[in-house]
Design a protein around this motif. Structure first.
Motif, PDB file in Angstrom:
ATOM      1  N   THR A   1      39.271  47.363 -24.990  1.00  0.00           N
ATOM      2  CA  THR A   1      38.358  47.246 -23.850  1.00  0.00           C
ATOM      3  C   THR A   1      37.012  46.681 -24.278  1.00  0.00           C
ATOM      4  N   GLU A   2      36.496  47.142 -25.420  1.00  0.00           N
ATOM      5  CA  GLU A   2      35.213  46.645 -25.922  1.00  0.00           C
ATOM      6  C   GLU A   2      35.294  45.171 -26.323  1.00  0.00           C
TER       7      GLU A   2
ATOM      8  N   ALA B   1      36.417  46.099 -32.353  1.00  0.00           N
ATOM      9  CA  ALA B   1      36.326  45.202 -31.197  1.00  0.00           C
ATOM     10  C   ALA B   1      36.191  43.753 -31.639  1.00  0.00           C
ATOM     11  N   HIS B   2      35.441  43.490 -32.720  1.00  0.00           N
ATOM     12  CA  HIS B   2      35.284  42.121 -33.217  1.00  0.00           C
ATOM     13  C   HIS B   2      36.615  41.564 -33.705  1.00  0.00           C
TER      14      HIS B   2
ATOM     15  N   TYR C   1      28.604  37.767 -29.406  1.00  0.00           N
ATOM     16  CA  TYR C   1      28.229  38.460 -28.181  1.00  0.00           C
ATOM     17  C   TYR C   1      26.716  38.346 -28.053  1.00  0.00           C
ATOM     18  N   GLY C   2      26.257  37.545 -27.115  1.00  0.00           N
ATOM     19  CA  GLY C   2      24.828  37.276 -27.000  1.00  0.00           C
ATOM     20  C   GLY C   2      24.342  36.526 -28.222  1.00  0.00           C
TER      21      GLY C   2
ATOM     22  N   ALA D   1      39.009  40.771 -30.842  1.00  0.00           N
ATOM     23  CA  ALA D   1      38.664  39.513 -30.191  1.00  0.00           C
ATOM     24  C   ALA D   1      39.227  38.335 -30.973  1.00  0.00           C
TER      25      ALA D   1
ATOM     26  N   ARG E   1      36.523  42.753 -24.870  1.00  0.00           N
ATOM     27  CA  ARG E   1      36.368  41.810 -23.760  1.00  0.00           C
ATOM     28  C   ARG E   1      34.973  41.198 -23.713  1.00  0.00           C
ATOM     29  N   ASN E   2      33.999  41.868 -24.325  1.00  0.00           N
ATOM     30  CA  ASN E   2      32.630  41.361 -24.311  1.00  0.00           C
ATOM     31  C   ASN E   2      32.347  40.348 -25.422  1.00  0.00           C
ATOM     32  N   TRP E   3      33.317  40.167 -26.321  1.00  0.00           N
ATOM     33  CA  TRP E   3      33.107  39.294 -27.475  1.00  0.00           C
ATOM     34  C   TRP E   3      33.944  38.027 -27.357  1.00  0.00           C
ATOM     35  N   ASN E   4      33.374  36.910 -27.802  1.00  0.00           N
ATOM     36  CA  ASN E   4      34.068  35.623 -27.829  1.00  0.00           C
ATOM     37  C   ASN E   4      34.293  35.214 -29.277  1.00  0.00           C
TER      38      ASN E   4
END
Length: 213
Positions: free
Chosen positions: A99-100, A145-146, A118-119, A149, A102-105
């Motif tokens: 789930t976390e 999370a990284h 992320y940012g 991704a 999802r915020n990382w590309n």
């Protein structure tokens, strides 16, 4: 350490005298796949046998053994009846990281490393060696999370990158060795001829006895 020194100088001095490998994750090895810095395992066991701790020694051993035999059997049967690849708690952690993620590309550099962004934050992930710059991946054996991704960017499944320590086969191996049952006191065989002496009873102190938790 500078923040600790500002808040509590005695705590800073005490930590300086300790080996950093025993209390800070920055120096933890990545072999055991555990990043715990607390003593929860001992605390949980002590709470689990709280009623048995105040029994006579032989009765205490017998009761704890019975509880352990029951626990090993239940744990083994529960996993045998499950079709999950991962242990339940590890699966829950992995789902949280998914789930976390999802915020990382993530993007591949063409060699073996992924840049995960992320940012303004950028973290590097190596899927071949299963490492991440944040060190969570190699410390815990669970993709952070990284890493997830990067795994999704490579069209792979995160579950395949979890350490074998946390998979079903290893779990069953942990509970495969039975704990031998102990006979009750009425079946014991006494072969010694030495007289049994009563234990030394210390002088009873005044006041209400204290129980150390």
């Amino acid at each position: 350490m500078n923040t600790i020194a500002k808040n509590s100088r005695p705590a800073y001095d005490q930590l300086r005298n300790l080996d950093a490998k025993s209390w800070t994750k920055a120096y933890f090895t990545t072999t055991s796949k555990a990043d715990n810095v607390e003593n929860n395992m001992s605390e949980c066991f002590n709470a689990w046998i709280i009623s048995e701790r105040y029994m006579p020694v032989l009765t205490m051993i017998q009761e704890i053994t019975f509880k352990l035999v029951t626990r090993i059997k239940n744990k083994r049967e529960k996993m045998l009846n499950s079709d999950q690849i991962l242990c339940p708690k590890i699966k829950k952690k992995l789902d949280f990281y998914v789930t976390e993620a999802r915020n990382w590309n993530a993007t591949w550099d063409g060699a073996g490393t992924y840049a995960v962004k992320y940012g303004v934050r950028v973290v590097t992930v190596d899927l071949v060696n299963k490492t991440c710059a944040c060190r969570v991946f190699q410390l815990t054996g669970i993709p952070c999370a990284h890493a997830i991704a990067a795994i999704h960017n490579s069209r792979q499944q995160a579950i395949n990158f979890v350490s074998d320590y946390f998979k079903r086969d290893m779990y069953l191996r942990s509970y495969s060795q039975p704990l031998e049952a102990i006979k009750g006191e009425e079946f014991w065989e006494f072969e010694t001829t030495d007289p049994l002496l009563p234990p030394d009873i210390p002088k009873k102190l005044r006041g209400r006895p204290k129980k150390l938790r």
